[in-house]
Motif scaffolding. Sequence first.
Motif, PDB file in Angstrom:
ATOM      1  N   SER A 216      -2.475 -28.144   0.414  1.00  0.00           N
ATOM      2  CA  SER A 216      -2.321 -29.372  -0.372  1.00  0.00           C
ATOM      3  C   SER A 216      -3.681 -29.920  -0.807  1.00  0.00           C
ATOM      4  N   GLU A 217      -4.748 -29.354  -0.226  1.00  0.00           N
ATOM      5  CA  GLU A 217      -6.078 -29.811  -0.632  1.00  0.00           C
ATOM      6  C   GLU A 217      -6.383 -29.426  -2.084  1.00  0.00           C
ATOM      7  N   PHE A 218      -5.865 -28.277  -2.510  1.00  0.00           N
ATOM      8  CA  PHE A 218      -6.082 -27.889  -3.907  1.00  0.00           C
ATOM      9  C   PHE A 218      -4.799 -28.011  -4.730  1.00  0.00           C
ATOM     10  N   ASP A 219      -3.675 -28.180  -4.041  1.00  0.00           N
ATOM     11  CA  ASP A 219      -2.392 -28.315  -4.729  1.00  0.00           C
ATOM     12  C   ASP A 219      -1.673 -29.529  -4.142  1.00  0.00           C
ATOM     13  N   PRO A 220      -2.097 -30.741  -4.528  1.00  0.00           N
ATOM     14  CA  PRO A 220      -1.540 -31.949  -3.910  1.00  0.00           C
ATOM     15  C   PRO A 220      -0.011 -31.957  -3.980  1.00  0.00           C
ATOM     16  N   GLY A 221       0.625 -32.184  -2.812  1.00  0.00           N
ATOM     17  CA  GLY A 221       2.072 -32.235  -2.769  1.00  0.00           C
ATOM     18  C   GLY A 221       2.727 -30.869  -2.713  1.00  0.00           C
ATOM     19  N   ASN A 222       1.911 -29.785  -2.611  1.00  0.00           N
ATOM     20  CA  ASN A 222       2.443 -28.421  -2.545  1.00  0.00           C
ATOM     21  C   ASN A 222       3.465 -28.122  -3.632  1.00  0.00           C
ATOM     22  N   LYS A 223       3.145 -28.516  -4.844  1.00  0.00           N
ATOM     23  CA  LYS A 223       4.131 -28.346  -5.912  1.00  0.00           C
ATOM     24  C   LYS A 223       4.102 -26.965  -6.550  1.00  0.00           C
ATOM     25  N   TYR A 224       2.915 -26.345  -6.561  1.00  0.00           N
ATOM     26  CA  TYR A 224       2.756 -25.147  -7.390  1.00  0.00           C
ATOM     27  C   TYR A 224       2.528 -23.845  -6.627  1.00  0.00           C
ATOM     28  N   ALA A 225       1.974 -23.946  -5.420  1.00  0.00           N
ATOM     29  CA  ALA A 225       1.474 -22.726  -4.779  1.00  0.00           C
ATOM     30  C   ALA A 225       2.124 -22.459  -3.426  1.00  0.00           C
ATOM     31  N   VAL A 226       2.520 -21.200  -3.205  1.00  0.00           N
ATOM     32  CA  VAL A 226       3.085 -20.782  -1.933  1.00  0.00           C
ATOM     33  C   VAL A 226       2.084 -19.858  -1.242  1.00  0.00           C
ATOM     34  N   PRO A 227       1.487 -20.304  -0.111  1.00  0.00           N
ATOM     35  CA  PRO A 227       0.434 -19.519   0.542  1.00  0.00           C
ATOM     36  C   PRO A 227       0.885 -18.104   0.899  1.00  0.00           C
ATOM     37  N   TYR A 228      -0.030 -17.154   0.654  1.00  0.00           N
ATOM     38  CA  TYR A 228       0.253 -15.729   0.864  1.00  0.00           C
ATOM     39  C   TYR A 228      -0.633 -15.189   1.982  1.00  0.00           C
ATOM     40  N   THR A 229      -1.930 -15.462   1.873  1.00  0.00           N
ATOM     41  CA  THR A 229      -2.876 -15.022   2.893  1.00  0.00           C
ATOM     42  C   THR A 229      -3.954 -16.098   3.019  1.00  0.00           C
ATOM     43  N   TRP A 230      -4.725 -16.007   4.076  1.00  0.00           N
ATOM     44  CA  TRP A 230      -5.830 -16.936   4.221  1.00  0.00           C
ATOM     45  C   TRP A 230      -6.916 -16.277   5.064  1.00  0.00           C
ATOM     46  N   GLY A 231      -8.089 -16.892   5.053  1.00  0.00           N
ATOM     47  CA  GLY A 231      -9.174 -16.325   5.839  1.00  0.00           C
ATOM     48  C   GLY A 231     -10.497 -16.979   5.553  1.00  0.00           C
ATOM     49  N   THR A 232     -11.554 -16.305   6.021  1.00  0.00           N
ATOM     50  CA  THR A 232     -12.899 -16.836   5.849  1.00  0.00           C
ATOM     51  C   THR A 232     -13.749 -15.792   5.124  1.00  0.00           C
ATOM     52  N   VAL A 233     -14.948 -16.202   4.726  1.00  0.00           N
ATOM     53  CA  VAL A 233     -15.946 -15.245   4.244  1.00  0.00           C
ATOM     54  C   VAL A 233     -16.994 -15.154   5.333  1.00  0.00           C
ATOM     55  N   GLY A 234     -17.347 -13.960   5.723  1.00  0.00           N
ATOM     56  CA  GLY A 234     -18.301 -13.829   6.820  1.00  0.00           C
ATOM     57  C   GLY A 234     -19.146 -12.580   6.695  1.00  0.00           C
ATOM     58  N   ILE A 235     -19.779 -12.218   7.795  1.00  0.00           N
ATOM     59  CA  ILE A 235     -20.704 -11.081   7.782  1.00  0.00           C
ATOM     60  C   ILE A 235     -20.118  -9.930   8.593  1.00  0.00           C
ATOM     61  N   LEU A 236     -20.063  -8.780   7.961  1.00  0.00           N
ATOM     62  CA  LEU A 236     -19.636  -7.557   8.626  1.00  0.00           C
ATOM     63  C   LEU A 236     -20.923  -6.819   9.000  1.00  0.00           C
ATOM     64  N   TYR A 237     -21.033  -6.366  10.233  1.00  0.00           N
ATOM     65  CA  TYR A 237     -22.278  -5.654  10.580  1.00  0.00           C
ATOM     66  C   TYR A 237     -22.010  -4.432  11.438  1.00  0.00           C
ATOM     67  N   ASN A 238     -22.868  -3.444  11.215  1.00  0.00           N
ATOM     68  CA  ASN A 238     -22.767  -2.173  11.906  1.00  0.00           C
ATOM     69  C   ASN A 238     -23.698  -2.219  13.113  1.00  0.00           C
ATOM     70  N   GLU A 239     -23.118  -2.274  14.327  1.00  0.00           N
ATOM     71  CA  GLU A 239     -23.932  -2.469  15.537  1.00  0.00           C
ATOM     72  C   GLU A 239     -24.956  -1.355  15.732  1.00  0.00           C
ATOM     73  N   GLY A 240     -24.510  -0.125  15.553  1.00  0.00           N
ATOM     74  CA  GLY A 240     -25.402   1.015  15.779  1.00  0.00           C
ATOM     75  C   GLY A 240     -26.609   0.990  14.862  1.00  0.00           C
ATOM     76  N   MET A 241     -26.344   0.709  13.580  1.00  0.00           N
ATOM     77  CA  MET A 241     -27.449   0.716  12.621  1.00  0.00           C
ATOM     78  C   MET A 241     -28.442  -0.402  12.912  1.00  0.00           C
ATOM     79  N   LEU A 242     -27.927  -1.567  13.319  1.00  0.00           N
ATOM     80  CA  LEU A 242     -28.825  -2.677  13.637  1.00  0.00           C
ATOM     81  C   LEU A 242     -29.623  -2.380  14.906  1.00  0.00           C
ATOM     82  N   ASP A 243     -28.967  -1.749  15.901  1.00  0.00           N
ATOM     83  CA  ASP A 243     -29.685  -1.364  17.122  1.00  0.00           C
ATOM     84  C   ASP A 243     -30.847  -0.452  16.774  1.00  0.00           C
TER      85      ASP A 243
END
Lengths: 386, 276
Positions: free
Chosen positions: A147-174
């Motif tokens: 409802s933060e971007f669709d006040p009153g939930n009139k238009y949008a039905v949530p499908y997925t959600w998540g964050t943006v973050g960092i993927l890292y390869n442990e071996g390569m960083l080691d």
Amino acid sequence: MKRLDCEMFHAIRKIRTRRLPAAVLALTVAAAVAAVAVGCGTTEKDIEKIPTPAKDTLYVYNAGEYIDPELIDQFEEETGINVVYDVFETLEEMYPVIEAGGVVYDCVCPSDYMIEKMIKNNLLQEVDYDNIPNIKYIGEDYMKMASEFDPGNKYAVPYTWGTVGILYNEGMLDELGIPYPTKWSDLWNPALKNEILMQDSVRDAFMVALKKNGYSCNTEDPEELDTAMKDLIDQKPIVQAYVVDQVRDKMIGEEAAIGVIYSGEILYVQDELADTDVRIDYVVPEEGTNLWIDAWVIPKNARNKKYAEQWINFLCRPDVAAKNFEYITYSTPNTGALELLDQEYLDNEDVFPDTKKLLETCEFYHFLGQEGDALYNNRWKTVKSS
Amino acid sequence: MKSKSSRYLAMPYIIWIVGFIVIPLLTIVYYGFTDPNHAFTLGNLAEILVWENYRPLYRAMLLAASCTAICFLLAFPLAMILREHKVGRGSIIVFIFILPMWMNSLLRILAWQTLLERKGVINGMLTALHLPEQHLINTTAAVLIGMVYDFLPFMILPLYNALMKIDDNTVNAAYDLGASFWQTLTKIILPLSVPGIVSGVTMVFVPALTTFAISNMLGGGKIYLIGNVIEQEFMQDSDWNQGSGLSLVLMIFVIVSMLFVNHFDDKSDTRRGGIM
């Protein structure tokens, strides 16, 4: 006849440097036509259907690799509705298609800020929840978030959600002797030269630099944006590539040690590498990040609103949502589906983080209007040009 | 009667030209000279004077020129060799060089991605030989390699055709009169192959100047050319006016470079050479 021949000869002489490209073009066009015909899976039966699309066909427009393809078949079988399924790579690419209306889609799956933009520009129509009884499975928290971007939930039905973050390869960083990243500013470490994959999309790239400096990722303050731009330019020499969907495959292929990516990809990456000794992990940076929701909406010019609602209702069904989650591995807001999933998934904090904790530092993107967009786009161009 | 029916035969071409060349071009011109409110402006063209736009243009010119030079240096000796062995063999070898053109060019660039990647084929071979891994992908060099690979056939074909058309007697006469190989090459063969060189240079330089796919796929979004700027205007920023304005500027650069190259063409005998 003779005169014409002569004229044509001269014409060809004049454009002779272009003759070959023309031939290639002709071939390309022929190939493209053939590809379109094959790509749409047009059998003779389908060709008859195309001229009357409104009758029994649902046109769906979704991001790439963002559904279990078996579900499309299942929907077609259960309802008898024929689905034409098209994909886009970025939301910015999708928007003008819907706006121009040259191709009419009945159901589209954009993200939060783009939905906000579409609502403001009057491109969407309200969803009739009477036709979507399965809406009851979508968690209340998520509807509130939406409802933060669709006040009153009139238009949008949530499908997925998540964050943006960092993927890292442990071996390569080691191997490089670099500690695992915990915050965005770690992506400015010169020792990571050619090891970083950044997102090639303006809002995500700027979010990283803005959050690093403790600013909002929706800021319209030119000074804050200039600081972020300067940071992105400084970072460019150590970035290996700016890519979108390729981050996932490049991380699996160990092409880079670090990639900025959506939380939904971590499970896929780990699954792919399950039989190897490659360890890849995901972190939500301390400074906070972008929290996003992708949701189904119905464009104003949709020809088959009823079918679109049937489609949304189908995807909200717990068994379907659970099956879809296991394929695309993007967190589902479907509480019914959560009950069907393995506990192992639910315990994974990368996939199902504590939303209350996240909301303290994370933000949704908001639509900034044309002028706000220009502030970002112009600076992004400067980053890319330098 | 006859001329009338042949006029009808030209109809498909006229429809093609109007529908797929004239109308789209006029649309670009319209967008290029107007702002979002449909008022006349030169602002979209003037945008090229902004650093963010002329720098990618300069970079594209530099890369396209390098690509053209490399293609010429690779193709000319090959065309000479093909000329020497013109009997029978020539056509098969030419066929082999043209063969890649039958495959989608993006697919071939994707293949280069696989070759140049850190864990790619080339680095795999280096590692097997205990040599250090090289950083190849997402560099200017990678983009240049992709361009040369993609456009080389466009240089080979016209050069080959131009060289094949040079009369052996002319060359033999030069040798008979005491010219060295080097003199024959510079005074006879090169001048006579100018039309082929002109075709080849144009056909390599122009697509290299305007490409955005190759720089995107092999440059990792870091090598930003004028084609990428225009792509971003259309695809990301939805600013068709500015995108069209910059496209028009790019067209002017293409036309100027073609005029420049054709200037040499006019001096020579135009019945010779050309492609095919």
